[in-house]
Design a protein around this motif. Structure first.
Motif, short mmCIF file in Angstrom:
data_model
loop_
_atom_site.label_atom_id
_atom_site.label_comp_id
_atom_site.label_asym_id
_atom_site.label_seq_id
_atom_site.Cartn_x
_atom_site.Cartn_y
_atom_site.Cartn_z
N TYR A 142 0.67 -1.12 0.05
CA TYR A 142 0.13 -0.07 0.15
C TYR A 142 0.93 1.22 0.07
N ILE A 143 2.04 1.18 -0.80
CA ILE A 143 2.77 2.34 -0.90
C ILE A 143 2.71 2.92 -2.47
N VAL A 144 2.09 4.00 -2.53
CA VAL A 144 1.82 4.50 -3.82
C VAL A 144 3.20 4.49 -4.91
N ARG A 145 2.75 4.00 -5.95
CA ARG A 145 4.18 3.36 -6.60
C ARG A 145 4.97 4.90 -7.22
N THR A 146 4.38 6.00 -7.13
CA THR A 146 5.16 7.16 -7.48
C THR A 146 6.32 7.63 -6.25
N GLU A 147 6.06 6.97 -5.20
CA GLU A 147 6.95 7.53 -4.11
C GLU A 147 8.31 6.91 -4.47
N PRO A 148 9.25 7.74 -3.93
CA PRO A 148 10.70 7.58 -4.27
C PRO A 148 11.08 6.67 -3.15
N VAL A 149 10.80 5.30 -3.18
CA VAL A 149 11.31 4.30 -2.30
C VAL A 149 12.52 3.94 -2.61
N GLU A 150 13.50 3.78 -1.63
CA GLU A 150 14.98 3.31 -2.03
C GLU A 150 15.46 2.27 -1.08
N VAL A 151 16.22 1.48 -1.56
CA VAL A 151 17.09 0.44 -0.59
C VAL A 151 17.66 1.07 0.32
N GLY A 152 17.52 0.57 1.52
CA GLY A 152 18.29 1.05 2.69
C GLY A 152 17.31 2.09 3.54
N GLN A 153 16.19 2.33 3.31
CA GLN A 153 15.34 3.15 3.70
C GLN A 153 14.73 2.46 5.02
N ARG A 154 14.78 3.22 6.23
CA ARG A 154 14.33 2.54 7.43
C ARG A 154 12.68 2.33 7.36
N PRO A 166 4.29 4.18 17.81
CA PRO A 166 5.14 4.62 16.79
C PRO A 166 6.61 4.43 17.00
N GLY A 167 7.23 4.29 15.85
CA GLY A 167 8.76 4.22 16.06
C GLY A 167 9.43 3.44 16.34
N LEU A 168 8.93 2.03 16.55
CA LEU A 168 9.57 0.77 16.83
C LEU A 168 10.19 0.46 15.57
N ALA A 169 11.48 -0.08 15.44
CA ALA A 169 12.10 -0.61 14.08
C ALA A 169 11.33 -1.84 13.88
N GLY A 170 11.26 -1.87 12.30
CA GLY A 170 10.83 -2.82 11.66
C GLY A 170 11.52 -3.43 10.54
N GLY A 171 12.82 -2.70 10.38
CA GLY A 171 13.77 -3.28 9.29
C GLY A 171 14.06 -1.97 8.31
N ARG A 172 14.67 -2.52 7.18
CA ARG A 172 15.06 -1.64 6.20
C ARG A 172 14.63 -2.14 4.87
N ILE A 173 14.47 -1.27 3.88
CA ILE A 173 14.07 -1.64 2.33
C ILE A 173 15.32 -2.46 2.01
N ASP A 174 15.00 -3.67 1.46
CA ASP A 174 16.29 -4.23 0.89
C ASP A 174 15.86 -4.44 -0.65
N SER A 175 14.81 -4.22 -1.25
CA SER A 175 14.26 -4.30 -2.71
C SER A 175 12.93 -3.53 -3.12
N VAL A 176 12.87 -3.03 -4.18
CA VAL A 176 11.83 -2.43 -4.40
C VAL A 176 11.04 -3.04 -5.58
N LEU A 177 9.92 -3.45 -5.50
CA LEU A 177 9.11 -3.92 -6.68
C LEU A 177 7.86 -3.16 -6.84
N VAL A 178 7.63 -2.75 -7.99
CA VAL A 178 6.46 -2.07 -8.35
C VAL A 178 5.43 -2.99 -8.97
N ALA A 179 4.33 -3.24 -8.23
CA ALA A 179 3.29 -4.12 -8.69
C ALA A 179 2.56 -3.58 -9.87
N GLY A 180 2.01 -4.14 -10.81
CA GLY A 180 1.56 -4.09 -11.88
C GLY A 180 0.06 -3.44 -11.66
N GLY A 181 -0.73 -3.21 -12.80
CA GLY A 181 -2.08 -2.64 -12.26
C GLY A 181 -2.31 -1.10 -12.59
N ARG A 182 -3.27 -0.46 -12.36
CA ARG A 182 -3.47 0.80 -12.82
C ARG A 182 -2.80 1.75 -11.86
#
Length: 182
Positions: A142-154, A166-182
């Motif tokens: 549920y992240i909008v595909r136009t958001e500048p998501v990058e590897v390493g973001q917290r 709010p604010g508890l660690a959940g991990g870091r982005i290790d890859s970005v996949l833009v799902a198909g659709g509208r």
């Protein structure tokens, strides 16, 4: 023949000494890793704004997608249903069942677990869940595909939860996949 026998005995003594030293080195590596983990937990306790209750995992039920953990603390220790479970790395799961002395935890590696989360650098909210495949990877939806998501973001908990603050660690982005659709 005497030198040969002496050399064989010395060789055997040295081989035994090498085995003992290798065993001791392995024990020291395990102790160092445990020491580092305990130091991290102490640091968590010192820096947390929340009351923490130490617990040990005493049981694991790993049944592919409905994994559960059992902790050695329960209602008599102050544990209640839906309490968050965290460690020094962040969110582990939430309490799903409590007895007097034990608690059952629904961990993040259970397909029935999901937590509202935020990409810290972007301030964008989504939902983190486990899809039941790789044990070392969670998915954020549920992240909008136009958001500048990058590897390493917290990724941290967003606070849009009755369980996780709010604010508890959940991990870091290790890859970005833009799902198909509208």
């Amino acid at each position: 023949a005497v030198r040969y026998t002496a050399a064989r005995l010395e060789n055997e003594r040295l081989r035994q000494s090498t085995i003992e030293l290798a065993t001791e080195a392995a024990r020291l590596r395990v102790a160092r890793a445990e020491n580092q983990r305990l130091r991290a937990l102490l640091a968590l306790r010192d820096t947390s704004a929340y009351d923490l209750l130490p617990a040990r995992v005493v049981g694991k039920d790993l049944t592919r997608q409905s994994n559960q953990l059992t902790l050695n603390v329960g209602a008599e220790d102050g544990v209640a249903l839906d309490m968050p479970v965290v460690d020094d790395r962040g969110v582990v799961g939430k309490v799903s069942l409590v007895s007097d002395h034990y608690s059952l935890v629904l961990p993040h590696q259970n397909t029935n677990f999901a937590v509202p989360a935020r990409i810290d650098e972007l301030g964008r909210d989504g939902l983190v869940r486990w899809d039941g495949t790789a044990y070392d990877r969670l998915t954020m939806d549920y992240i909008v595909r136009t958001e500048p998501v990058e590897v390493g973001q917290r990724v941290v908990t967003s606070g849009f939860s009755e369980v996780f603050p709010p604010g508890l660690a959940g991990g870091r982005i290790d890859s970005v996949l833009v799902a198909g659709g509208r």
